[in-house]
Design a protein around this motif. Structure first.
Motif, short mmCIF file in Angstrom:
data_model
loop_
_atom_site.label_atom_id
_atom_site.label_comp_id
_atom_site.label_asym_id
_atom_site.label_seq_id
_atom_site.Cartn_x
_atom_site.Cartn_y
_atom_site.Cartn_z
N ALA A 112 0.73 -1.38 -0.33
CA ALA A 112 -0.03 -0.16 0.05
C ALA A 112 0.25 1.28 -0.04
N PRO A 113 1.12 1.11 -0.90
CA PRO A 113 2.14 3.23 -1.33
C PRO A 113 1.34 4.26 -0.74
N ILE A 114 2.53 5.24 0.08
CA ILE A 114 1.93 6.13 0.32
C ILE A 114 1.89 7.16 -0.66
N TRP A 115 0.94 7.23 -1.41
CA TRP A 115 1.53 8.88 -1.97
C TRP A 115 1.23 10.16 -2.03
N VAL A 116 2.13 11.31 -2.67
CA VAL A 116 1.70 12.84 -2.13
C VAL A 116 1.20 13.04 -2.99
N PHE A 117 0.35 13.37 -3.33
CA PHE A 117 0.19 14.48 -5.27
C PHE A 117 0.19 16.06 -4.36
N TYR A 118 0.83 16.73 -5.22
CA TYR A 118 0.81 18.20 -4.55
C TYR A 118 0.54 19.28 -6.24
N ARG A 119 0.40 20.13 -5.88
CA ARG A 119 -0.43 21.73 -6.60
C ARG A 119 0.85 21.30 -7.79
N ALA A 137 -3.99 17.14 2.71
CA ALA A 137 -5.59 16.95 3.20
C ALA A 137 -4.68 15.44 3.54
N LEU A 138 -5.32 14.52 4.78
CA LEU A 138 -4.32 13.09 5.31
C LEU A 138 -5.66 12.39 5.03
N GLY A 139 -6.34 12.57 4.41
CA GLY A 139 -7.74 11.40 4.35
C GLY A 139 -8.42 11.48 5.89
N PHE A 140 -9.50 10.67 5.25
CA PHE A 140 -10.64 10.54 6.33
C PHE A 140 -9.83 10.03 7.74
N ILE A 141 -10.46 10.69 9.45
CA ILE A 141 -9.75 9.87 10.13
C ILE A 141 -10.04 8.57 10.96
N THR A 142 -10.74 8.02 9.82
CA THR A 142 -11.06 6.13 10.71
C THR A 142 -9.78 5.99 8.59
N SER A 163 1.67 24.13 10.23
CA SER A 163 0.86 23.76 9.05
C SER A 163 -0.69 23.28 8.76
N GLN A 164 -1.41 23.58 7.84
CA GLN A 164 -2.95 23.25 7.99
C GLN A 164 -2.81 21.36 7.38
N PHE A 165 -4.17 20.66 8.32
CA PHE A 165 -5.02 20.06 7.91
C PHE A 165 -5.32 19.80 7.85
N PHE A 166 -6.83 18.37 6.97
CA PHE A 166 -7.78 18.84 7.01
C PHE A 166 -8.07 17.20 6.29
N ASP A 167 -9.18 16.91 7.24
CA ASP A 167 -9.30 15.31 7.57
C ASP A 167 -10.58 15.09 6.19
N LEU A 168 -9.97 14.87 4.46
CA LEU A 168 -10.76 14.76 3.31
C LEU A 168 -10.52 13.71 2.55
N GLY A 169 -11.59 12.40 2.58
CA GLY A 169 -10.83 11.35 1.62
C GLY A 169 -10.74 11.68 0.13
N ARG A 170 -10.50 10.72 -0.87
CA ARG A 170 -9.25 10.93 -1.63
C ARG A 170 -10.15 12.03 -2.59
N LYS A 171 -11.75 11.62 -2.87
CA LYS A 171 -12.78 12.02 -3.66
C LYS A 171 -12.62 13.79 -3.74
N ASP A 172 -13.12 13.76 -2.00
CA ASP A 172 -13.04 15.19 -1.14
C ASP A 172 -11.57 16.28 -1.64
N ALA A 173 -10.64 15.53 -1.40
CA ALA A 173 -9.24 16.46 -1.49
C ALA A 173 -8.89 16.75 -2.65
N LEU A 174 -9.36 15.48 -3.92
CA LEU A 174 -9.15 15.94 -5.66
C LEU A 174 -9.56 16.93 -5.61
N PHE A 186 -2.64 13.18 0.72
CA PHE A 186 -1.61 11.61 1.18
C PHE A 186 -3.28 10.86 0.88
N THR A 187 -2.97 9.59 -0.27
CA THR A 187 -3.76 8.87 -0.20
C THR A 187 -2.95 7.36 -0.02
N SER A 188 -3.45 6.17 -0.05
CA SER A 188 -2.70 5.22 -0.42
C SER A 188 -3.39 3.92 -1.02
N ALA A 189 -3.19 3.35 -1.98
CA ALA A 189 -3.73 3.14 -2.76
C ALA A 189 -2.73 1.52 -3.56
#
Length: 426
Positions: A112-119, A137-142, A163-174, A186-189
């Motif tokens: 499960a690679p941890i991907w970091v995508f940025y602008r 965005a770190l992903g859902f807290i769960t 820094s500013q952290f956001f608890d967003l799932g990958r769809k909302d983060a994108l 951040f996302t893992s897949a």
């Protein structure tokens, strides 16, 4: 009712209860429905659970794939005392097994690679430290990635204070990334996930090459360092354009401790079929594996790995039949282990019992003849001899004695007759 009879009745009752319990256990067939706590719809784990469901149905087991918000929700559902959800996916490093005593692992299934995508407008981010001060965005807290991302960021000094952290799932983060509302996500897949290919080809998004991956993994042993070769994600567009370093954990499957053994073996076979082939990041037969697990390995799973696959019954019999025969053997083998030695010892014990009984009469006969020889009261001694002969006759006529031992009694009767001829005057 005598004390001996009461004891016999109680022993018989206990024996019948034991047989009844064994029969109930024996005929308690494995369930024909299974629940799997998967993850958000559209993710690799949710789609993988759908593949599991198709394989389970080939064995007559219906699967309910439960959509969840990620690792921590999956763990809570499977660990729950009453929900009876048999299986769930978790991301490595996201949970402490001590907090979930009802769970066991079936092994890891994929990296499960941890991907970091940025602008892309941020320029090239060379390592994780360059994210300090950014909106992340770190992903859902769960989700497991949320825990792992927080762990990594804190290790390099990036916190909610700088820094500013956001608890967003990958769809909302994108969506937030495309709208310039965050700087990185951040996302893992697995590398095969369609979203990963989409992001690699997005002109407005760049992906972090973990140049510091080795250093991070040396400090946090739950992470692996992998290499993503050039062009792996998209050969046509040559993505990535160069070899990349990846930081990864593994996805694993967990089960309730009380999950039926037959279900465990069925699931292990499915894991083998689906995850044994090679992928972008692992070689053939590398998964499923009994390593990188955050929970104790199930005894059935350990047996599966140590034997290199399914036990004999599971290989050659249908799912329910293998379970039935396996339980039948669990009852019969110990029973035979008790009965066989007893059957071998029975003739010896029987011979000892009857020989001992006959020898008691011989001792009596010796004493009687000795009194005759010593001149004792002949009338009393004669009565004793008559009594002894009567006991022997009654024993021959009334007792159900094995035919192979009747010769002992007839020999004894003949010897009594000889003593009477010598000492008793008609």
């Amino acid at each position: 009712m005598t004390k001996k009879q009461v004891t016999l009745y109680l022993a018989a009752l206990g024996f019948l209860i034991a047989i009844a319990v064994a029969i109930v256990e024996l005929f308690l067939l494995p369930p024909n429905t299974v629940d799997i706590a998967a993850g958000p719809k559209g993710t690799y784990l949710y789609e993988t659970a759908q593949k599991y469901a198709q394989e389970f149905e080939k064995s007559g087991v219906k699967v309910n794939v439960i959509e969840t918000n990620g690792t921590l929700e999956n763990i809570a559902l499977v660990n729950h005392d009453t929900k009876n959800i048999e299986f769930g996916f978790i991301e490595g490093g996201a949970a402490n097994s001590a907090n979930y005593p009802n769970l066991e692992s079936l092994g890891s299934i994929v990296y499960a690679p941890i991907w970091v995508f940025y602008r892309s407008k941020l320029g090239t981010i060379r390592d994780i430290n360059d994210l300090k001060g950014k909106r992340i965005a770190l992903g859902f807290i769960t989700q497991g990635v949320h825990n792992n991302a927080t762990h990594i960021l804190n290790a390099v000094g990036i916190t909610a204070q700088n820094s500013q952290f956001f608890d967003l799932g990958r769809k909302d983060a994108l969506k937030a990334l495309e709208a310039n509302e965050i700087d990185a996500m951040f996302t893992s897949a697995p590398a095969e996930d369609p979203l990963i290919k989409k992001l690699f080809n997005s002109p407005n998004v760049s992906v972090l090459n973990w140049l510091d991956a080795e250093g991070i993994s040396r400090n946090m042993r739950e992470f692996h360092v992998l290499t993503l070769p050039m062009g792996t994600i998209d050969l046509i567009n040559n993505k990535p354009a160069n070899n990349m370093n990846l930081l990864a954990t593994t996805f694993t499957v967990v089960a309730q401790k009380e999950t039926h053994s037959a279900l465990i073996y069925l699931m292990m076979g499915i894991l083998d079929d689906i995850h044994q082939p090679p992928s972008f990041l692992h070689t053939e037969n590398e998964f499923p594996a009994d390593r990188d697990v955050d929970f104790p390995l199930s005894a059935d799973a350990q047996n599966y790995y140590s034997r290199g696959g399914k036990p004999f019954l599971q290989k050659h019999l249908p799912y329910w039949a293998a379970s039935f025969v396996g339980k039948l053997l669990l009852v019969l083998v110990p029973l035979l282990a008790i009965i066989y030695p007893f059957s071998q010892a029975y003739p010896v014990l029987t011979q000892w019992f009857y020989t001992r009984r006959v020898n008691r009469f011989y001792l009596m006969l010796v004493k009687i003849e000795k009194r005759f020889d010593e001149g004792g009261n002949r009338e009393i001694t004669q009565q004793e001899l008559e009594s002894l002969r009567s006991q022997i006759e009654a024993l021959i006529k009334q007792e159900k004695i094995p035919s192979s031992y009747t010769n002992l009694l007839y020999d004894l009767r003949e010897h009594v007759s000889q003593v009477m001829k010598r000492h008793v005057i008609s």
